[in-house]
Design a protein around this motif. Structure first.
Motif, mmCIF file in Angstrom:
data_model
loop_
_atom_site.group_PDB
_atom_site.id
_atom_site.type_symbol
_atom_site.label_atom_id
_atom_site.label_comp_id
_atom_site.label_asym_id
_atom_site.label_seq_id
_atom_site.Cartn_x
_atom_site.Cartn_y
_atom_site.Cartn_z
ATOM 1 N N ARG A 48 2.062 -2.542 -3.874
ATOM 2 C CA ARG A 48 1.790 -3.163 -5.176
ATOM 3 C C ARG A 48 0.952 -2.245 -6.069
ATOM 4 N N ARG A 49 0.088 -1.476 -5.431
ATOM 5 C CA ARG A 49 -0.858 -0.653 -6.204
ATOM 6 C C ARG A 49 -0.504 0.823 -6.139
ATOM 7 N N TRP A 50 0.656 1.123 -5.657
ATOM 8 C CA TRP A 50 1.007 2.498 -5.334
ATOM 9 C C TRP A 50 0.753 3.476 -6.476
ATOM 10 N N GLN A 51 1.091 3.060 -7.656
ATOM 11 C CA GLN A 51 0.998 4.002 -8.776
ATOM 12 C C GLN A 51 -0.407 4.072 -9.360
ATOM 13 N N THR A 52 -1.308 3.261 -8.873
ATOM 14 C CA THR A 52 -2.683 3.302 -9.397
ATOM 15 C C THR A 52 -3.690 3.778 -8.365
ATOM 16 N N LEU A 53 -3.268 3.874 -7.129
ATOM 17 C CA LEU A 53 -4.206 4.261 -6.074
ATOM 18 C C LEU A 53 -4.415 5.773 -6.072
ATOM 19 N N GLU A 54 -5.681 6.158 -6.078
ATOM 20 C CA GLU A 54 -5.974 7.582 -5.961
ATOM 21 C C GLU A 54 -5.824 8.055 -4.523
ATOM 22 N N SER A 55 -6.182 7.184 -3.614
ATOM 23 C CA SER A 55 -6.105 7.543 -2.200
ATOM 24 C C SER A 55 -5.420 6.418 -1.423
ATOM 25 N N PRO A 56 -4.101 6.435 -1.410
ATOM 26 C CA PRO A 56 -3.393 5.356 -0.692
ATOM 27 C C PRO A 56 -3.784 5.271 0.779
ATOM 28 N N GLY A 57 -4.022 6.428 1.369
ATOM 29 C CA GLY A 57 -4.402 6.424 2.782
ATOM 30 C C GLY A 57 -5.718 5.715 3.014
ATOM 31 N N GLY A 58 -6.674 6.006 2.169
ATOM 32 C CA GLY A 58 -7.965 5.350 2.292
ATOM 33 C C GLY A 58 -7.865 3.858 2.042
ATOM 34 N N TYR A 59 -7.074 3.504 1.032
ATOM 35 C CA TYR A 59 -6.889 2.086 0.733
ATOM 36 C C TYR A 59 -6.219 1.376 1.911
ATOM 37 N N LEU A 60 -5.226 2.035 2.480
ATOM 38 C CA LEU A 60 -4.531 1.437 3.613
ATOM 39 C C LEU A 60 -5.491 1.251 4.791
ATOM 40 N N ASN A 61 -6.304 2.264 5.038
ATOM 41 C CA ASN A 61 -7.280 2.136 6.119
ATOM 42 C C ASN A 61 -8.152 0.906 5.921
ATOM 43 N N ARG A 62 -8.638 0.750 4.708
ATOM 44 C CA ARG A 62 -9.507 -0.393 4.439
ATOM 45 C C ARG A 62 -8.754 -1.712 4.565
ATOM 46 N N ALA A 63 -7.553 -1.715 4.032
ATOM 47 C CA ALA A 63 -6.782 -2.959 4.083
ATOM 48 C C ALA A 63 -6.471 -3.355 5.524
ATOM 49 N N VAL A 64 -6.118 -2.381 6.332
ATOM 50 C CA VAL A 64 -5.815 -2.676 7.735
ATOM 51 C C VAL A 64 -7.077 -3.147 8.454
ATOM 52 N N LEU A 65 -8.170 -2.458 8.194
ATOM 53 C CA LEU A 65 -9.414 -2.866 8.849
ATOM 54 C C LEU A 65 -9.828 -4.262 8.428
ATOM 55 N N ASN A 66 -9.641 -4.564 7.158
ATOM 56 C CA ASN A 66 -9.967 -5.917 6.703
ATOM 57 C C ASN A 66 -9.072 -6.944 7.391
ATOM 58 N N GLY A 67 -7.817 -6.584 7.524
ATOM 59 C CA GLY A 67 -6.914 -7.490 8.223
ATOM 60 C C GLY A 67 -7.326 -7.680 9.667
ATOM 61 N N CYS A 68 -7.717 -6.597 10.289
ATOM 62 C CA CYS A 68 -8.177 -6.683 11.682
ATOM 63 C C CYS A 68 -9.429 -7.540 11.783
ATOM 64 N N ARG A 69 -10.314 -7.338 10.835
ATOM 65 C CA ARG A 69 -11.561 -8.112 10.859
ATOM 66 C C ARG A 69 -11.270 -9.598 10.720
ATOM 67 N N ASP A 70 -10.408 -9.918 9.784
ATOM 68 C CA ASP A 70 -10.061 -11.331 9.606
ATOM 69 C C ASP A 70 -9.424 -11.898 10.869
ATOM 70 N N ALA A 71 -8.553 -11.102 11.461
ATOM 71 C CA ALA A 71 -7.880 -11.574 12.674
ATOM 72 C C ALA A 71 -8.884 -11.796 13.793
ATOM 73 N N CYS A 72 -9.812 -10.863 13.915
ATOM 74 C CA CYS A 72 -10.813 -10.997 14.979
ATOM 75 C C CYS A 72 -11.717 -12.192 14.730
ATOM 76 N N ARG A 73 -12.017 -12.425 13.459
ATOM 77 C CA ARG A 73 -12.851 -13.584 13.156
ATOM 78 C C ARG A 73 -12.138 -14.872 13.533
#
Lengths: 153, 343
Positions: A48-73
């Motif tokens: 969704r944000r592909w054309q606005t993200l400066e660092s897609p890799g970093g964003y993906l890392n954060r998004a995945v970690l947030n997802g993991c955190r939510d799942a663990c919670r």
């Protein structure tokens, strides 16, 4: 850049990142199926944000970690309150005492250890993914390793 | 440790070596075009959330013995100590933002017939990611509640740094001590650094009171002794001890600092920097600290603590990781011979 160009770039990004992200997420949440969902969800957000993200890799890392955190919670709550429900989620096979110990670590310690020793991320990258200060990463890893080592002795 | 790190790394790689992932780019693209919130949720997430809600609801009834809205437990209705009753956090009624990460590690018995537990997170409210709660039988309360303030030996020690400062009288039987815990030095630094203690902000240049050669140093040193950092709640504020460099121990011992103002013990210099934040340069025995305070999350602490219920041992053990039990005793509850002293 044409419309097709970003889609092609995202497709390459998706192909390159999917497997590693799922595997590291699986180590963190302890469930391959859950990890696949988490990463796929994160990829949707990246797309969704592909054309606005400066660092897609970093964003993906954060998004995945947030997802993991939510799942663990969610799982933590369920585990604490009703063990039967927690077991509904298929777990990646635990074949080593290290697995059990890893699963008992607090989220940030577990995530930091996986990101460092599995994904090989730098301290700065781990800090960005976890949303914490770089100075916090070392203590997370040290404490996690210490607990793991202590539990195995 | 290096060998162990290699062992961990090898193990992690081995654990997911066989994990295959089928790419589904079309799914990503299709879902990205769906703008409704529901469209963003995978089926698994929806089902998982539903299952969790059911689990929480069911367990809430299990944990607190079938409590319903029509028959709420009276807050603080704790059974007597030693009657086979153990504390749990009734997460069913906790606000969602506090419910997450309630880890519930309880320790029973520290020589003072108490339960200590790490029971929740303060999340974005502060640097401490967990809250320590100690439940004391009322009969073991000595002196005024303030007498317990900051007593490190009254709470479970985790990772060398802990302070519990909020004394909360629950009922005639118990007092609950609630405080922040487990803040690492780094988390502590992260929290303190953004605090604007400049003269422009505070209207008071407390650093000017420091002797020549002393500068504020956010990062704690070991020179003042004791575990660092110390983070806790006090009068509804988060208090953080900050040391100066070089150690203010010598500063204090030399008697240079007169008692300028007192913001509760210990005496020291104080400056209100607004927004509920107070900076205090305090002398505390052989230790000298800068205490930065700001109003945070006391309500959250109380909310969590207020959801402590008591269950039988079997339920308790099924729910929580018991980190240690009744150290130094044989399981028979008895009052301490020597009352704890305040400091």
């Amino acid at each position: 850049m044409t419309t097709a160009e970003p889609q092609r770039l995202f497709a390459t990004f998706y192909r390159d990142e999917l497997g590693p992200q799922v595997r590291r997420a699986a180590l963190i949440v302890g469930s391959a199926e859950q990890a696949k969902d988490i990463v796929q969800d994160a990829m949707v957000e990246v797309y969704r944000r592909w054309q606005t993200l400066e660092s897609p890799g970093g964003y993906l890392n954060r998004a995945v970690l947030n997802g993991c955190r939510d799942a663990c919670r969610r799982r933590s709550t369920a585990v604490r309150l009703l063990h039967r429900v927690a077991e509904r989620t298929p777990r990646i096979e635990a074949t080593d005492p290290l697995d059990d110990v890893l699963d008992t670590l607090p989220f940030r310690q577990r995530a930091a250890i996986v990101l460092r020793f599995y994904a090989g991320l730098t301290t700065a990258e781990i800090a960005e993914a976890l949303g914490c200060a770089p100075g916090s990463v070392g203590p997370y890893i040290d404490r996690g390793l210490k607990k793991m080592k202590g539990a195995l002795q | 440790m290096i060998d162990f790190e290699e062992q961990v790394a090898a193990h992690l790689h081995a654990r997911v070596t066989g994990l295959t992932v089928e790419p589904d780019l079309d799914d990503v693209v299709a879902r990205a075009r769906v703008v409704t919130p529901a469209g963003r949720l995978s089926r698994r997430v929806v089902l998982g959330a539903a299952a969790s809600l059911v689990a929480i609801a069911v367990c809430g009834l299990v944990v607190i013995g079938g409590r319903t809205d029509e028959s709420p437990l009276t807050f603080g209705a704790a059974p007597p100590a030693g009657a086979g009753s153990y504390p749990v956090i009734d997460t069913a009624d906790l606000p969602a933002e506090l419910r997450d990460d309630v880890v519930g590690e309880w320790a029973y018995g520290d020589g003072y017939e108490s339960w200590s537990g790490v029971v929740g997170t303060v999340g974005d409210h502060g640097p401490a990611d967990l809250i320590a709660v100690t439940v004391y039988p009322r009969g073991l309360k000595y002196g005024s509640p303030d007498a317990h303030r900051g007593r490190r030996d009254d709470v479970m020690e985790i990772d060398g740094g802990t302070t519990t400062t909020l004394i909360w009288t629950v009922d005639d039987q118990y007092i609950w001590m609630v405080g922040n815990d487990r803040a690492t030095m780094y988390e502590f630094v992260d929290f303190v650094e953004p605090i604007d203690d400049s003269p422009e902000r505070s209207g008071y240049d407390w650093t000017a009171e420091l002797p020549d050669g002393f500068t504020e140093l956010v990062a704690p040193t070991q020179s003042t002794g004791g575990p660092f950092p110390r983070v806790g709640t006090s009068d509804g504020r988060l208090t953080i001890d900050v040391v100066a460099e070089p150690s203010l121990v010598s500063f204090a011992a030399s008697g240079i600092v007169p008692t300028r103002s007192v913001l509760g013990p210990p005496p020291g210099y104080g400056a209100d920097i607004g927004d509920g934040a107070v900076l205090t340069l305090a002398l505390n025995g052989t230790e000298s600290v800068l205490i930065s305070s700001r109003t945070i999350a006391l309500d959250d602490l109380i909310t969590i603590a207020s959801h402590i219920r008591f269950v039988d041992e079997e339920t308790w053990r099924a729910l929580y990781d018991v980190v240690f039990e009744c150290t130094g005793c044989d399981g028979t509850l008895s009052p301490p011979v020597t009352p704890p002293t305040s400091d």
